[in-house]
Write a protein that holds these residues in place. Structure first.
Motif, short mmCIF file in Angstrom:
data_model
loop_
_atom_site.label_atom_id
_atom_site.label_comp_id
_atom_site.label_asym_id
_atom_site.label_seq_id
_atom_site.Cartn_x
_atom_site.Cartn_y
_atom_site.Cartn_z
N GLN A 14 0.86 -1.18 0.00
CA GLN A 14 0.00 0.00 0.00
C GLN A 14 0.89 1.23 0.00
O GLN A 14 1.47 1.59 1.03
N VAL A 33 2.61 0.02 3.68
CA VAL A 33 2.65 -1.45 3.78
C VAL A 33 3.47 -1.93 2.59
O VAL A 33 3.17 -1.59 1.45
N LYS A 56 -0.12 -1.09 10.43
CA LYS A 56 -1.10 -2.11 10.83
C LYS A 56 -2.54 -1.72 10.46
O LYS A 56 -3.28 -2.55 9.93
N THR A 59 -3.06 -1.90 6.73
CA THR A 59 -3.25 -3.28 6.30
C THR A 59 -4.73 -3.67 6.36
O THR A 59 -5.27 -4.25 5.41
#
Length: 345
Positions: A14, A33, A56, A59
């Protein structure tokens, strides 16, 4: 009996573009990410932990395609989510729900609780119109609220009650997987415990699967079956909860665990202080991304990126991305520039 794989993430990236210049061209990217892979099995709770900015929450949003992934493959219930149309993705969201961090910002203040829950059922057409009022009452009772509260507005509820409304909204369409994005971090500690217990009860009752995103390691230890540790967009360690907390292999995981406060005035806790700041995700370090702060870093760490792999002495499914797991554990590599503080209480 082998567990059924419900979610599989492969090579997920990402990147967010950075615009610059008079023409607004893309001059660089934030690598939030960067090439991560993992699986989630039916009925389990997998937690993703790490410092703020490690990727996190991104994600979780990329899995749901709230942000379109830059690259990679996400397979849910044998359907490849990254290759289907937005219309088909909307249908898949019946089985994929999210509980957001902020119970104040994630609920429409102009809608009553009944409207909020009815909207979810209407969009997914999961309950016939005539049965929706009864379903709303059942959902409220399931999450510990009362029938008379169905026609109240969000401002009439406390933070913990609003988060219960968020949980009820996620349950309204009978999902298989719920992504809990810092779902209890904005709540008081006593309310956190109540919400966590509720999530565990709902998991048992409805056979739910959770992807639990949190920075609170105490909460993660309580609720998780497996734990994924992320640093600067990468997975540095993954394993079952006991392996991660009792036998961590990556230096970053050790540093994170050493920061957990222990509520015992006689307990002597060795806190591992890391040098420097987290590097920028715009220009992450070469090799191992943790090498700029790692007390055990060697020349190889700044050149070669370590693979997430099983090392000697690790149980099945426990993996770490470090070149020198064995050498560090056996004391062959001594820490350098290593700041250790002895904290009492």
């Amino acid at each position: 009996m082998a567990k059924r794989e419900l979610l599989k993430v492969e090579g997920l990236k990402q990147y967010f573009p950075i615009k610059g210049g008079m023409l607004g061209r893309t001059v660089n990217h934030v690598k939030a990410v960067d090439d991560i892979s993992f699986e989630v099995y039916e009925g389990e709770t997998v937690s993703i932990v790490g410092e703020s900015g490690c990727g996190k929450s991104t994600t979780g949003r990329a899995i749901l395609r709230l942000e379109e992934p830059t690259e990679g493959k996400v397979t849910f219930n044998n359907v490849e989510l990254t290759s289907i149309s937005k219309r088909d993705m909307r249908r898949q969201r019946k089985d994929l729900q999210i509980i957001f961090q902020d119970p104040y910002a994630s609920i429409n203040p102009r809608q009553t609780v009944s409207d909020i829950l009815n909207e979810a059922m209407t969009i997914q057409n999961s309950v016939p119109p005539k049965k929706r009022r009864q379903r709303i009452i059942e959902l409220l009772e399931t999450v510990g609220l009362n029938e008379y509260q169905a026609d109240r507005y969000p401002h009439e509820f406390s933070g913990g009650q609003r988060q219960r409304i968020g949980i009820a909204r996620a349950l309204a369409v009978d999902p298989k997987l719920i992504i809990c994005d810092e779902a209890v971090s904005a709540l008081d500690v006593s309310i956190q415990a109540q919400v966590l217990n509720l999530l565990e009860e709902l998991q048992d009752e409805f056979n739910l699967t959770y992807l639990f995103i949190s920075h609170d390691l105490g909460v993660v230890r309580h609720i998780s079956d497996r734990v994924i540790v992320m640093y600067l967009g990468k997975i540095v360690e993954i394993g079952d909860t006991n392996s991660i907390f009792e036998n961590p292999k990556h230096p970053y995981t050790n540093a994170l665990l050493s920061a957990i406060p222990v509520p015992d005035p006689l307990h002597v806790n060795t806190h591992i202080g890391l040098k420097g700041d987290v590097p920028s995700p715009i220009d992450p370090p070469m090799g191992c991304r943790f090498h700029t702060r790692c007390p055990f870093a060697q020349a190889k760490c700044s050149v070669d990126e370590p693979l997430l792999a099983v090392h000697d002495g690790m149980t099945d499914g426990h993996k770490a991305a470090c070149h020198f797991v064995k050498e560090i554990e056996q004391g062959e590599i001594k820490p350098k520039d290593y700041s250790t503080e002895i904290m009492i209480g």
